[in-house]
Design an enzyme around this catalytic site. Structure first.
Site, short mmCIF file in Angstrom:
data_model
loop_
_atom_site.label_atom_id
_atom_site.label_comp_id
_atom_site.label_asym_id
_atom_site.label_seq_id
_atom_site.Cartn_x
_atom_site.Cartn_y
_atom_site.Cartn_z
N PRO A 10 0.80 -1.23 0.00
CG PRO A 10 -0.06 -1.08 2.15
CD PRO A 10 0.58 -2.04 1.21
CG ASN A 11 -0.28 4.36 1.30
OD1 ASN A 11 -1.23 4.89 0.72
ND2 ASN A 11 -0.37 3.85 2.51
NE ARG A 18 4.07 6.56 1.66
CZ ARG A 18 4.31 5.32 2.06
NH1 ARG A 18 4.77 4.44 1.22
NH2 ARG A 18 4.07 4.99 3.30
CE1 TYR A 23 9.00 5.02 2.81
CE2 TYR A 23 7.42 6.82 3.06
CZ TYR A 23 7.94 5.61 3.49
OH TYR A 23 7.40 4.98 4.59
CG ASN A 74 8.15 -2.11 0.54
OD1 ASN A 74 7.59 -2.20 1.64
ND2 ASN A 74 8.77 -1.01 0.16
CB ALA A 77 1.53 0.36 6.80
CG HIS A 80 5.20 -2.02 10.55
ND1 HIS A 80 6.54 -2.31 10.57
CD2 HIS A 80 5.06 -1.02 9.62
CE1 HIS A 80 7.18 -1.50 9.73
NE2 HIS A 80 6.30 -0.71 9.13
CG ASP A 87 -0.63 -16.95 8.92
OD1 ASP A 87 0.47 -17.00 9.52
OD2 ASP A 87 -1.73 -16.94 9.50
CD GLU A 98 10.36 -7.66 5.86
OE1 GLU A 98 10.68 -8.74 6.38
OE2 GLU A 98 9.94 -6.69 6.50
CG HIS A 100 10.99 -2.48 4.64
ND1 HIS A 100 9.62 -2.40 4.53
CD2 HIS A 100 11.25 -3.65 5.27
CE1 HIS A 100 9.09 -3.47 5.08
NE2 HIS A 100 10.06 -4.24 5.53
CG LEU A 101 11.51 2.22 -0.95
CD1 LEU A 101 10.11 2.78 -1.14
CD2 LEU A 101 12.39 2.56 -2.13
CB SER A 102 12.49 4.21 5.11
OG SER A 102 11.47 3.37 5.61
NE ARG A 107 10.17 6.01 8.50
CZ ARG A 107 9.18 5.82 7.63
NH1 ARG A 107 9.24 4.81 6.77
NH2 ARG A 107 8.12 6.62 7.63
NE ARG A 111 6.99 4.53 9.96
CZ ARG A 111 5.87 4.62 9.22
NH1 ARG A 111 5.48 3.63 8.46
NH2 ARG A 111 5.14 5.72 9.27
C1 DQA Z 1 8.09 0.97 3.99
C2 DQA Z 1 8.18 1.21 5.51
C3 DQA Z 1 6.82 1.06 6.16
O1 DQA Z 1 6.93 1.33 7.57
C4 DQA Z 1 5.84 2.05 5.58
O2 DQA Z 1 4.56 1.87 6.14
C5 DQA Z 1 5.78 2.00 4.09
C6 DQA Z 1 7.04 1.86 3.35
C7 DQA Z 1 9.44 1.25 3.28
O3 DQA Z 1 9.56 0.82 2.15
O4 DQA Z 1 10.30 1.90 3.85
O5 DQA Z 1 4.74 2.13 3.49
O6 DQA Z 1 7.77 -0.39 3.78
#
Ligand code: DQA
Length: 151
Positions: A10-11, A18, A23, A74, A77, A80, A87, A98, A100-102, A107, A111
């Protein structure tokens, strides 16, 4: 033919717009183009999807069975708290990386925990869009396509 599925949660469709300080400016289509090109270079097929919904992500993981050798995800959110995505990954039997960009550990405290990490082969966090390239390298290594140590 090796097939790798990249799932953006998502997002992540809003990358470039964003929270730019966290990001960056790179858009999702730019990241996807990078991944597809890196896949072509490595002689594999990389398919990329993005879903905002938890159920859509779970369905995509289930449908990957029999079609993909590795998943790069990725989960945004959902990382978490989505036991359902965890599952699905544990159930599908497909090695999963897995990304993650950040750096989620640098953070907010909420997270710091990933419920996905225990069922992933490993996690890449904090390298921005390059994390996906590292994720692809990790996937190729898991599949025995690139050596662990260059001779
Ligand atoms: C994220 C980190 C998550 O905490 C956040 O909710 C995201 C992006 C990252 O790629 O850093 O949507 O997965």
């Amino acid at each position: 033919m090796t097939n790798i599925l990249v799932i953006h949660g998502p997002n992540l469709n809003l990358l470039g717009h964003r929270e730019k300080k966290i990001y960056g400016l790179t858009t999702l289509p730019e990241i996807n183009a990078l991944l597809v090109a890196a896949g072509l270079h490595a002689g594999i097929t990389v398919d990329v999807i993005q879903h905002n919904g938890e159920g859509e992500i779970i369905t995509a993981i289930q449908q990957a069975i029999g079609s993909y050798e590795c998943i790069i995800i990725n989960p945004g959110a959902y990382t978490h708290y989505s036991i359902a995505i965890r599952d699905a990954i544990a159930s599908c039997g497909i090695p999963t990386v897995e990304v993650h960009l950040s750096n989620i550990y640098a953070r907010e405290e909420f997270r710091h925990k990933s419920v996905i990490a225990p069922v992933a082969i490993g996690q890449i966090s904090g390298f921005g869009p390059y994390g996906y390239v590292l994720g692809l390298q990790a996937a190729l290594n898991i599949l025995g396509k690139v050596p662990t140590v260059e001779a």
